[in-house]
Enzyme design. Structure first.
Site, mmCIF file in Angstrom:
data_model
loop_
_atom_site.group_PDB
_atom_site.id
_atom_site.type_symbol
_atom_site.label_atom_id
_atom_site.label_comp_id
_atom_site.label_asym_id
_atom_site.label_seq_id
_atom_site.Cartn_x
_atom_site.Cartn_y
_atom_site.Cartn_z
ATOM 1 N N LYS A 231 0.829 -1.205 0.000
ATOM 2 C CA LYS A 231 0.000 0.000 0.000
ATOM 3 C C LYS A 231 0.869 1.263 0.000
ATOM 4 O O LYS A 231 2.082 1.196 0.232
ATOM 5 C CB LYS A 231 -0.938 -0.051 1.212
ATOM 6 C CG LYS A 231 -1.959 -1.210 1.156
ATOM 7 C CD LYS A 231 -2.892 -1.154 2.362
ATOM 8 C CE LYS A 231 -3.981 -2.204 2.268
ATOM 9 N NZ LYS A 231 -4.967 -2.051 3.389
ATOM 10 N N TYR B 273 -12.353 -2.534 -3.825
ATOM 11 C CA TYR B 273 -12.934 -2.572 -2.478
ATOM 12 C C TYR B 273 -14.460 -2.540 -2.515
ATOM 13 O O TYR B 273 -15.098 -2.208 -1.516
ATOM 14 C CB TYR B 273 -12.383 -1.419 -1.640
ATOM 15 C CG TYR B 273 -10.982 -1.664 -1.105
ATOM 16 C CD1 TYR B 273 -10.701 -2.765 -0.273
ATOM 17 C CD2 TYR B 273 -9.925 -0.811 -1.427
ATOM 18 C CE1 TYR B 273 -9.419 -2.996 0.211
ATOM 19 C CE2 TYR B 273 -8.635 -1.034 -0.940
ATOM 20 C CZ TYR B 273 -8.395 -2.125 -0.112
ATOM 21 O OH TYR B 273 -7.128 -2.345 0.374
ATOM 22 N N ASN C 121 -2.186 0.144 6.877
ATOM 23 C CA ASN C 121 -1.664 -1.120 7.395
ATOM 24 C C ASN C 121 -0.811 -1.881 6.379
ATOM 25 O O ASN C 121 -0.714 -3.109 6.407
ATOM 26 C CB ASN C 121 -2.815 -1.976 7.942
ATOM 27 C CG ASN C 121 -3.874 -2.240 6.891
ATOM 28 O OD1 ASN C 121 -3.690 -1.919 5.713
ATOM 29 N ND2 ASN C 121 -4.981 -2.836 7.292
ATOM 30 N N HIS D 167 -2.127 -5.444 1.395
ATOM 31 C CA HIS D 167 -3.412 -6.095 1.091
ATOM 32 C C HIS D 167 -3.127 -7.493 0.580
ATOM 33 O O HIS D 167 -2.181 -7.698 -0.183
ATOM 34 C CB HIS D 167 -4.183 -5.327 0.002
ATOM 35 C CG HIS D 167 -5.328 -6.130 -0.553
ATOM 36 N ND1 HIS D 167 -6.573 -6.165 0.050
ATOM 37 C CD2 HIS D 167 -5.397 -6.980 -1.620
ATOM 38 C CE1 HIS D 167 -7.345 -7.001 -0.633
ATOM 39 N NE2 HIS D 167 -6.666 -7.502 -1.648
ATOM 40 N N GLU E 154 -9.867 -9.999 -7.887
ATOM 41 C CA GLU E 154 -8.880 -8.927 -7.712
ATOM 42 C C GLU E 154 -7.732 -9.030 -8.717
ATOM 43 O O GLU E 154 -7.236 -8.016 -9.204
ATOM 44 C CB GLU E 154 -8.338 -8.959 -6.275
ATOM 45 C CG GLU E 154 -9.405 -8.632 -5.244
ATOM 46 C CD GLU E 154 -8.969 -8.884 -3.803
ATOM 47 O OE1 GLU E 154 -9.793 -8.687 -2.894
ATOM 48 O OE2 GLU E 154 -7.810 -9.292 -3.585
#
Ligand code: UDP
Ligand code: MG
Length: 158
Positions: free
Chosen positions: A11, A51, A114, A117, A128
């Protein structure tokens, strides 16, 4: 036991904090096979799709904004039970609660920022991977020379 492919995203916070090499090294050292890797600035519309299952959640708009605010590294990783293996390596969503030894537990302090993913099921991985690696020519079909040492081929790969 099944050979699976999974989508991993490093990320924006991982890229900005200079943790791409550190996180990538963990996946390589684990024995996961790198099938694809790219650094891209990705538009919000792509993350809205990615998402989509979270679109009713209060954090959705902020999440899309954060993910599209700076480049991400997209990976396709392959291995036996790769989806579960990667999820275990990532740790709990809230980095403050993620166990030591996990990527989030060792490297992060945030719930939202965080670092990583990973697809959470075979269905998610298929969906995805189609979003980030729809162009199949970006997936490298190759056989790492280490495979027969990473696995017991007779027991785990046949
Ligand atoms: N997220 C957030 N607030 C929350 C829950 C999730 O900002 O209360 C963000 C966080 O970046 C997380 C992502 O939304 O990684 C997707 O949430 P999910 O529950 O799928 O967590 P993950 O599968 O990434 O552990
Ligand atoms: Mg998730």
């Amino acid at each position: 036991m099944a050979v699976q492919r999974t989508l991993v995203l490093l990320k924006p916070d991982a890229v900005q904090r200079g943790l791409v090499g550190t996180i990538l090294a963990r996946f390589e050292q684990k024995g996961l096979k790198l099938v694809a890797l790219k650094l891209r600035q990705i538009p919000a519309s792509t993350f809205e799709k990615h998402y989509e299952p979270h679109k009713e959640r209060p954090f959705f708009a902020g999440l899309v904004k954060y993910m599209s605010s700076s480049p991400v590294v997209a990976l396709c990783l392959e291995g036996v039970d790769a989806i579960e293996v990667v999820r275990g390596m990532m740790g709990a969503t809230n980095s403050r609660k993620a166990a030591p030894g996990t990527i989030r537990g060792d490297l992060g302090m945030s719930f939202s920022n965080n670092l990583v993913h990973g697809s959470d099921s075979a269905e998610s991985a298929t969906r995805e991977l189609a979003i980030f690696f729809g162009d199949k020519s970006e997936l490298c079909e190759w056989s790492p020379v280490t495979t027969p040492w990473v696995y017991n081929v007779a027991e785990e790969l046949s």
